[in-house]
Design an enzyme around this catalytic site. Structure first.
Site, mmCIF file in Angstrom:
data_model
loop_
_atom_site.group_PDB
_atom_site.id
_atom_site.type_symbol
_atom_site.label_atom_id
_atom_site.label_comp_id
_atom_site.label_asym_id
_atom_site.label_seq_id
_atom_site.Cartn_x
_atom_site.Cartn_y
_atom_site.Cartn_z
ATOM 1 N N SER A 15 19.028 -39.973 -3.703
ATOM 2 C CA SER A 15 19.981 -41.011 -3.292
ATOM 3 C C SER A 15 20.291 -40.853 -1.811
ATOM 4 O O SER A 15 19.902 -39.861 -1.170
ATOM 5 C CB SER A 15 21.278 -40.917 -4.105
ATOM 6 O OG SER A 15 21.912 -39.665 -3.891
ATOM 7 N N LEU A 17 20.886 -40.662 2.132
ATOM 8 C CA LEU A 17 20.054 -40.441 3.315
ATOM 9 C C LEU A 17 18.672 -39.909 2.935
ATOM 10 O O LEU A 17 17.661 -40.301 3.522
ATOM 11 C CB LEU A 17 20.743 -39.454 4.266
ATOM 12 C CG LEU A 17 22.163 -39.803 4.719
ATOM 13 C CD1 LEU A 17 22.702 -38.723 5.647
ATOM 14 C CD2 LEU A 17 22.202 -41.163 5.403
ATOM 15 N N VAL A 58 19.109 -25.954 -4.594
ATOM 16 C CA VAL A 58 18.831 -25.276 -3.325
ATOM 17 C C VAL A 58 19.559 -23.950 -3.178
ATOM 18 O O VAL A 58 19.287 -23.192 -2.239
ATOM 19 C CB VAL A 58 19.152 -26.184 -2.119
ATOM 20 C CG1 VAL A 58 18.277 -27.424 -2.131
ATOM 21 C CG2 VAL A 58 20.631 -26.545 -2.060
ATOM 22 N N CYS A 84 18.186 -32.961 3.270
ATOM 23 C CA CYS A 84 19.352 -33.831 3.121
ATOM 24 C C CYS A 84 20.278 -33.387 2.002
ATOM 25 O O CYS A 84 21.340 -33.997 1.811
ATOM 26 C CB CYS A 84 18.914 -35.269 2.860
ATOM 27 S SG CYS A 84 18.041 -36.055 4.233
ATOM 28 N N SER A 152 26.335 -32.851 10.470
ATOM 29 C CA SER A 152 27.350 -33.899 10.383
ATOM 30 C C SER A 152 28.136 -33.903 11.682
ATOM 31 O O SER A 152 28.228 -32.864 12.365
ATOM 32 C CB SER A 152 28.302 -33.635 9.207
ATOM 33 O OG SER A 152 29.472 -34.434 9.298
ATOM 34 N N TYR A 165 33.514 -27.423 5.177
ATOM 35 C CA TYR A 165 32.450 -28.397 5.444
ATOM 36 C C TYR A 165 31.980 -28.302 6.898
ATOM 37 O O TYR A 165 30.780 -28.258 7.175
ATOM 38 C CB TYR A 165 32.958 -29.800 5.134
ATOM 39 C CG TYR A 165 31.911 -30.883 5.285
ATOM 40 C CD1 TYR A 165 30.857 -30.980 4.387
ATOM 41 C CD2 TYR A 165 31.980 -31.809 6.321
ATOM 42 C CE1 TYR A 165 29.897 -31.968 4.518
ATOM 43 C CE2 TYR A 165 31.037 -32.803 6.468
ATOM 44 C CZ TYR A 165 29.989 -32.885 5.563
ATOM 45 O OH TYR A 165 29.042 -33.858 5.697
ATOM 46 N N LYS A 169 28.229 -27.226 8.329
ATOM 47 C CA LYS A 169 27.435 -28.111 9.172
ATOM 48 C C LYS A 169 27.301 -27.562 10.594
ATOM 49 O O LYS A 169 26.266 -27.743 11.241
ATOM 50 C CB LYS A 169 28.061 -29.506 9.185
ATOM 51 C CG LYS A 169 28.052 -30.193 7.824
ATOM 52 C CD LYS A 169 26.640 -30.335 7.259
ATOM 53 C CE LYS A 169 26.604 -31.191 5.995
ATOM 54 N NZ LYS A 169 25.235 -31.404 5.487
ATOM 55 N N PHE A 198 28.284 -42.921 7.027
ATOM 56 C CA PHE A 198 27.149 -43.676 6.508
ATOM 57 C C PHE A 198 27.435 -44.240 5.127
ATOM 58 O O PHE A 198 28.220 -43.681 4.355
ATOM 59 C CB PHE A 198 25.894 -42.795 6.455
ATOM 60 C CG PHE A 198 25.095 -42.841 7.736
ATOM 61 C CD1 PHE A 198 23.906 -43.551 7.806
ATOM 62 C CD2 PHE A 198 25.553 -42.194 8.868
ATOM 63 C CE1 PHE A 198 23.185 -43.611 8.976
ATOM 64 C CE2 PHE A 198 24.841 -42.244 10.052
ATOM 65 C CZ PHE A 198 23.653 -42.960 10.111
#
Length: 259
Positions: A15, A17, A58, A84, A152, A165, A169, A198
């Site tokens: 789904s 990106l 992952v 992604c 990000s 987060y 990133k 996005f």
């Protein structure tokens, strides 16, 4: 890099990106393997683009190894990896309840969970893919492969509640150049995209007025980004042989406010 008839792996490609990138690569003639935990969606996308789905977590060496083994058995050694896969949470470092004045803090386990997925999960896939790319015969300028990671804008201007987060990133941004230097003698390039707001499944699940407000906060164009625009930049990073070790914001010039 000439993309025709090469193999690629895209993580988080069921789904958002990742899906847009998998579709864009397939449209260029690339044999795409989709790494994701969403089996039903992943199988559907793989069938539609003539690729292969690999159910991959992952955070697990064994799962990632099995995914690469399945992908390479079907398509051969990948020359392209686009990462992604990722997630997010929003918890203040420490806060006081408005109801009873009780105090709580961000649990370390929740912080670690996000780092494991976003940062270490990305590095795990990069390291294993790069090791595989070393087996490829070098092409023009000694090139063997290209990797794109996803960070990000929160890596640079994280909002309230985004300590974990932003750290995850920011770590991706921070390791881009060292990895490029690690792999420079083997002809493997790596670059990172820092997306802004996005139109992904996470965002699309929000009420319309929230989505409208988010789009309006972007300087120009005043809308959320289209995943196809991310995919276009990812493909450029792969195809442009002189692009290496770069971190590029793709955000309509937004700079995130504290909240």
């Amino acid at each position: 890099m000439n993309l025709e008839n090469i193999a690629a792996v895209v993580t988080g490609a069921a789904s958002g990106l990742g899906e847009a990138t998998a579709r864009a690569l397939a449209a260029k003639g690339v044999k795409v393997a989709i790494f994701d935990l969403q089996a039903e969606k992943g199988e559907r996308v793989a069938a539609e683009i003539g690729g292969i789905f690999c159910e991959v977590n992952v955070t697990s060496d064994e799962s990632v190894d099995a995914g690469f083994a399945k992908a390479r058995a079907a398509h051969g050694q990948e020359a392209v990896l686009v990462c992604c896969a990722g997630t997010g949470n929003a918890v203040k470092t420490a806060s006081r309840s408005r109801e009873d004045e009780s105090i709580k803090h961000f649990p370390a386990a929740a912080f670690d969970w996000l780092i494991q997925i976003n940062l270490i999960g990305t590095f795990r896939c990069v390291a294993k893919s790069a090791a595989g790319m070393l087996t490829l015969e070098p092409g023009k300028d000694g090139a063997r492969g290209a990797i794109v990671m996803t960070a990000s804008v929160a890596a640079e201007d994280g909002q309230i509640g985004q300590a974990a987060y932003s750290a995850s990133k920011g770590g991706i941004v921070g390791m881009t150049l060292p990895i490029a230097r690690d792999l420079m003698g083997e002809g493997i390039r790596i670059n990172t995209i820092l997306p802004g707001i996005f139109s992904t499944p996470l965002m699309n699940g929000m009420p319309d007025h929230v989505k409208d407000a988010l789009g309006a906060s972007v300087p120009f164009p005043k809308r959320m980004g289209d995943p196809a625009e991310y995919a276009k930049l990812a493909l450029h990073m792969v195809e442009n042989d002189y692009m290496n070790g770069e971190d590029v914001r793709l955000d309509g010039a937004i700079r995130m406010a504290p909240r």
